[in-house]
Design a protein around this motif. Structure first.
Motif, PDB file in Angstrom:
ATOM      1  N   UNK A  43      -3.593  13.523   1.859  1.00  0.00           N
ATOM      2  CA  UNK A  43      -3.429  12.310   2.654  1.00  0.00           C
ATOM      3  C   UNK A  43      -4.838  11.811   2.965  1.00  0.00           C
ATOM      4  N   UNK A  44      -5.153  10.618   2.498  1.00  0.00           N
ATOM      5  CA  UNK A  44      -6.447   9.999   2.755  1.00  0.00           C
ATOM      6  C   UNK A  44      -6.270   9.082   3.967  1.00  0.00           C
ATOM      7  N   UNK A  58      -2.960   6.861   3.301  1.00  0.00           N
ATOM      8  CA  UNK A  58      -2.188   6.769   2.067  1.00  0.00           C
ATOM      9  C   UNK A  58      -2.021   8.141   1.434  1.00  0.00           C
ATOM     10  N   UNK A  59      -0.911   8.271   0.703  1.00  0.00           N
ATOM     11  CA  UNK A  59      -0.606   9.497  -0.022  1.00  0.00           C
ATOM     12  C   UNK A  59       0.420   9.167  -1.104  1.00  0.00           C
ATOM     13  N   UNK A  71       2.757   5.900  -0.498  1.00  0.00           N
ATOM     14  CA  UNK A  71       2.929   5.483   0.891  1.00  0.00           C
ATOM     15  C   UNK A  71       1.586   4.938   1.357  1.00  0.00           C
ATOM     16  N   UNK A  72       1.617   3.808   2.051  1.00  0.00           N
ATOM     17  CA  UNK A  72       0.377   3.204   2.525  1.00  0.00           C
ATOM     18  C   UNK A  72       0.611   2.588   3.894  1.00  0.00           C
ATOM     19  N   UNK A  73      -0.274   2.891   4.813  1.00  0.00           N
ATOM     20  CA  UNK A  73      -0.193   2.382   6.181  1.00  0.00           C
ATOM     21  C   UNK A  73      -1.512   1.691   6.502  1.00  0.00           C
ATOM     22  N   UNK A  74      -1.408   0.506   7.079  1.00  0.00           N
ATOM     23  CA  UNK A  74      -2.576  -0.223   7.572  1.00  0.00           C
ATOM     24  C   UNK A  74      -2.130  -0.904   8.863  1.00  0.00           C
TER      25      UNK A  74
END
Length: 184
Positions: free
Chosen positions: A48-49, A73-74, A91-94
């Motif tokens: 997970x970055x 993101x992962x 998956x990406x969160x911002x």
């Protein structure tokens, strides 16, 4: 003066006042709730970055609003529900979060605010927030954009077909009643 911040015990106000920045790569296996949705992976674990930045946005006549900006993101290994093979679901969160004094204030302001509100903490666990946000990005029906194998869209069951052939047509009974014939 530089201050080190901990992602698991973050003093949110101090982090924002210092315009703090944290980033890292954390093994997916460290996120227990997220791995419950994932397939087990042999070999190298997905990472997970993530990155977080703190900021105080000044306001007229006040102390300013404390903000936390988060990206994560992962590629989550899951089963594609179309072809039933493994799929790495991105998956990406911002997101950005405004911190308020306490839970009661967050609940009170939540209905009138378009912002995501969280309660201020000196021991905030950023890793739990990252996991929560990634969990909300998990699709209900995970699938490839384009499946790597042809998808069979029909099925057959020999036992069902044989039983169906032996079954009498339910309308055959009506035919034997001579329904619809007029009397001479």
């Amino acid at each position: 003066m530089s201050k080190d911040f901990s992602a698991t015990h973050l003093d949110v106000r101090a982090f924002a006042q210092a315009a703090g920045h944290l980033q890292g790569q954390t093994p997916l296996s460290d996120f227990k709730r997220l791995t419950a949705d994932a397939l087990s992976v042999e070999g190298e674990q997905p990472m997970v970055h993530w990155e977080a930045e703190g900021e105080v946005v000044e306001q007229t006549g006040g102390a300013g609003h404390v903000w936390l900006h988060l990206t994560a993101e992962v590629a989550l290994p899951m089963t594609c529900q179309r072809c039933l093979t493994e799929a790495d679901i991105p998956l990406y969160v911002d997101r950005s979060f405004r911190f308020v004094a306490d839970e009661a204030t967050a609940e009170l302001e939540d209905d009138d605010s378009d912002e995501d509100l969280l309660a201020m903490s000196r021991e905030f666990n950023l890793m739990e927030l990252i996991e929560d946000e990634l969990l909300m990005d998990v699709p209900v029906v995970p699938r490839h954009e384009e499946c790597p194998v042809p998808v069979k869209l029909e099925s057959s069951d020999a036992d069902f077909e044989q039983a169906n052939e032996q079954k009498e047509n339910p309308f055959a009974v009506l035919q034997s009643l001579n329904v619809g014939k007029s009397a001479d």
